[in-house]
Scaffold this active site. Structure first.
Site, short mmCIF file in Angstrom:
data_model
loop_
_atom_site.label_atom_id
_atom_site.label_comp_id
_atom_site.label_asym_id
_atom_site.label_seq_id
_atom_site.Cartn_x
_atom_site.Cartn_y
_atom_site.Cartn_z
N HIS A 47 -0.18 -35.80 -37.96
CA HIS A 47 -0.49 -35.67 -36.53
C HIS A 47 0.39 -34.58 -35.92
CE1 HIS A 47 -2.30 -39.96 -35.97
NE2 HIS A 47 -2.76 -39.36 -37.06
N GLU A 49 2.19 -34.47 -33.30
CA GLU A 49 3.50 -34.92 -32.85
C GLU A 49 4.49 -35.03 -34.01
OE1 GLU A 49 0.48 -36.26 -32.24
OE2 GLU A 49 0.60 -37.70 -30.60
N CYS A 77 -0.53 -42.06 -30.65
CA CYS A 77 -0.82 -43.33 -31.31
C CYS A 77 0.49 -44.08 -31.57
CB CYS A 77 -1.55 -43.07 -32.64
SG CYS A 77 -0.50 -42.28 -33.89
N CYS A 80 3.00 -42.17 -33.92
CA CYS A 80 3.68 -41.04 -33.27
C CYS A 80 4.65 -41.51 -32.21
CB CYS A 80 2.65 -40.08 -32.68
SG CYS A 80 1.67 -39.26 -33.97
#
Length: 143
Positions: A47, A49, A77, A80
């Site tokens: 992801h 992040e 999410c 993260c």
């Protein structure tokens, strides 16, 4: 947020879900930024992040990133959000809410519910329309 959107659009150009993130220090110096790269890296943790946190930690030589602010185009999410807890990020600013998996305000309140050993301030809805539009356009094209 504009630069995070550029990272999101770069991710979309590589057929990744268009989410972008940017981490700045307390003086607003850019430490790192990235877009999603799960598919290209064959990495479920790819992801934006997470990638940004890894790059920033490498740059500063420390896995803790106190005094930093994360800009991200989509509400993070749970994975993260928890990574940002571990990194000691001070503030998170996100664009579009995620009613299915948003872990800061929409579904969970990680980082602000007082249950963990660190908390951060959260500002949501920054450039929300533009951030959501990038995602909607991407998924519309895939259908």
């Amino acid at each position: 947020m504009e630069l995070a959107l550029e990272y999101a659009q770069s991710a979309a150009a590589m057929d990744e879900v268009p989410v972008g993130a940017l981490l700045v220090d307390s003086s607003t110096n850019i430490l790192a930024g990235a877009g999603n790269n799960c598919i290209a890296a064959n990495d479920p943790t790819g992801h934006a992040e997470i990638h940004t946190l890894r790059l920033a930690a490498e740059k500063v030589g420390n896995y803790r990133l106190p005094g930093t602010t994360m800009y991200v185009t989509l509400e993070p999410c749970a994975m993260c959000a928890t990574a940002m807890i571990q990194a000691r990020v001070e503030r998170i600013i996100f664009g579009a809410s995620d009613p299915r998996a948003g872990a800061l305000q929409s579904v969970y309140q990680i980082g602000s519910d007082g249950r963990l050993n660190h908390s951060f301030s959260i500002t949501g809805g920054v450039c929300a329309g533009e951030c959501a539009r990038v995602l909607k356009d991407f998924f519309r094209k895939r259908r």
